[in-house]
Design an enzyme around this catalytic site. Structure first.
Site, PDB file in Angstrom:
ATOM      1  N   CYS A   1      44.552  41.709  33.856  1.00 29.68           N
ATOM      2  CA  CYS A   1      45.492  42.088  34.905  1.00 29.68           C
ATOM      3  C   CYS A   1      46.754  41.228  34.856  1.00 29.68           C
ATOM      4  CB  CYS A   1      44.798  42.038  36.263  1.00 29.68           C
ATOM      5  SG  CYS A   1      45.654  42.990  37.540  1.00 29.68           S
TER       6      CYS A   1
ATOM      7  N   HIS B   1      39.476  44.922  35.926  1.00 23.00           N
ATOM      8  CA  HIS B   1      38.657  43.842  36.470  1.00 23.00           C
ATOM      9  C   HIS B   1      37.183  44.223  36.325  1.00 23.00           C
ATOM     10  CE1 HIS B   1      41.901  41.485  38.158  1.00 23.00           C
ATOM     11  NE2 HIS B   1      42.411  42.561  38.723  1.00 23.00           N
TER      12      HIS B   1
END
Length: 490
Positions: free
Chosen positions: A338, A436
């Site tokens: 991310c 994630h």
């Protein structure tokens, strides 16, 4: 009829409120009760995506799992996510509501209480009992006006309270009795019992302490809970509760690969690291305060960030940018998750000032991509496969930003909905993804560790979490008067 409710508040932060609520959720679920967790206000950059496309604190997602139900935005209606310069992002019922500095936020609490009570009513209509978790300390009388997290909520919802103290940090008698002394008498009447948590050693040595607190406060002693040694197997709510890998046991066979994670000021979704931390073949090293990158590092992971440009500046200030580039030149591998993926690119632009003042920053230049922080936040549970080796992967997206460039022509993942994600460098040793939960799946984690030369592992991460929740429930059942707790709830 609405479900009964019971609120757990603490004498301070990190006294074990989240863990006790999670354990009680599993305990009551095992008894056949429909139980739900609820936290009016949380402050954490460790968040989870819900099935209804919102976000809540990771601790409430774990408590929902302990309750054997899907997480919902109503379980944590107000989530504060600290950012650089502009204070905290305010997430209300799963969606970004605005931003505020600490002092400004205090004056905004009255407009948030209706959302809190609305979510509480929805949760209460779904179950037999709601276990409510407070935030911080019940004795913060300086923040009592407009409070929505502790006694302000308890008064508004008429919820009875059990106070938790931490004996491990010392002064637990004073902190419990002191709370009774300083809070408003009307608030004190809501406290019906107390728990002393994290006892180490002979519990009989504190028997008179339990009696003293009960006599001095009039609260029922619910139990003295010994330290739960396996708590590290569950996701930590705060990064300071995230420990590195345990030391290898004497005589353990096999080479341990070294995975190094620079801990930046606004690290987010750091539970991505938990499966690696628990792997017996992995030494997970958390670099703090500019400590040098070990030369014998096998993989560097740049985790998520709530303030990517600010954290990129911190990375450079600590000298970690040079260390990571040198590591790559020596043939080492780097993975960005991310915000960490964004840092690995050629540059990051924030023209609208989403993270702070509008601006831009050069990235580490290890992948040919650039990122613009713009658009709506992506909140989505996803499944897919890594393109290079066709191994299944599952997790969630939680990010703002559009990433493009030549590096995306070598994507890391293909989601089951057909979208491509991430990028891989031309030499194949640097990769980034917005996903994630990348290492939670045993197959994907095993594939990465095999490439690094780690010994084969039998760790089943999801199974281990379930076993630990059941063990925690049994631990609390043995040391708390659960029937008395149920009698207090109303």
């Amino acid at each position: 009829m609405a479900a009964r409710a019971l609120m757990f508040q603490g004498t301070g932060s990190d006294v074990g409120k989240s863990l006790i609520v999670a354990g009680l959720c599993r305990l009551l679920a095992n008894r056949g009760l429909a139980v739900r967790p609820f936290k009016p206000q949380n402050m954490s950059n460790n968040a989870a995506v819900t099935e209804d496309g919102g976000e809540i604190g990771r601790a409430q997602a774990l408590q929902a799992r302990a309750s054997r139900v899907a997480p919902s935005v109503d379980m944590n209606p107000v989530l504060l996510k600290p950012q650089s310069e502009i204070g905290s992002q305010i997430v209300v019922q799963g969606r970004v509501f605005g931003t505020a500095r600490a002092r400004e936020y205090q004056s905004r609490k009255p407009e948030l209480m209706p959302y809190v009570l609305d979510s509480f009513a929805k949760i209460r209509a779904q179950c037999d009992i709601v276990l409510v978790e407070g935030a911080g300390s019940a004795s913060e009388v300086n923040l009592r006006a407009n409070d929505i997290a502790n006694m302000g909520f308890a008064r508004a919802a008429d919820a009875p309270v059990v106070l938790i103290g931490d004996i491990d940090r010392g002064g637990v008698i004073a902190s419990l009795c002191g709370t009774a002394a300083v809070i408003d008498p009307a608030d004190a009447k809501l406290i019906a019992g107390f728990i002393v948590n994290k006892m180490r050693g002979d519990p009989s040595l504190f028997a008179t302490g339990m009696t003293f607190v009960a006599e001095r406060t009039g609260w029922a002693p619910i139990g003295l809970v010994p330290h739960f040694a396996d708590a590290h197997r569950l996701p930590a709510e705060d990064v300071f509760g995230l420990d590195a890998s345990p030391a290898a046991t004497p005589g353990s066979a096999g080479h341990r690969v070294r995975i190094v994670v620079p801990v930046l000021p606004h690290i987010a979704n750091f539970d991505d690291l938990d499966p690696l931390r628990l792997e017996p073949g992995v030494e997970l090293v958390l670099l703090r305060h500019g400590a040098p990158l070990p030369v014998d590092t096998d993989l560097v992971i740049l985790p998520g960030s709530k303030a990517t440009i600010a954290d990129l500046a911190a990375l450079r200030a600590y000298g970690w940018d040079s260390d990571i580039i040198a590591h790559h030149r020596r043939g080492g591998r780097v993975l960005g998750l991310c915000g960490g993926y964004q840092m690995l690119g050629l540059g990051i632009a924030d023209p609208d000032g989403i993270e702070g003042a509008p601006g831009s920053a050069a990235g580490l230049g290890l992948i040919e991509v650039t990122t613009e922080l713009a658009g709506d936040k992506s909140l989505l549970a996803v499944t897919g496969r890594t393109i290079a080796d066709d191994v299944a992967v599952a997790g969630y997206e939680m990010h703002i930003g559009r990433t493009a460039g030549a590096g995306t022509q070598r994507p890391l993942l293909r989601f089951d909905d057909g979208r491509l994600d991430g990028a891989v460098s031309a030499d194949g040793r640097v990769a980034g993804t917005y996903l994630h939960g990348f290492f939670a799946g045993d197959a994907q984690r095993a594939a990465w560790l095999a490439r690094l030369g780690a010994p084969a592992s039998s760790l089943g991460y999801e199974r281990l979490v379930e076993q630990t929740l059941d063990a925690l429930a049994a631990h609390l059942d043995a040391h708390l008067d659960v029937d008395r707790l149920l009698g207090i709830a109303r």
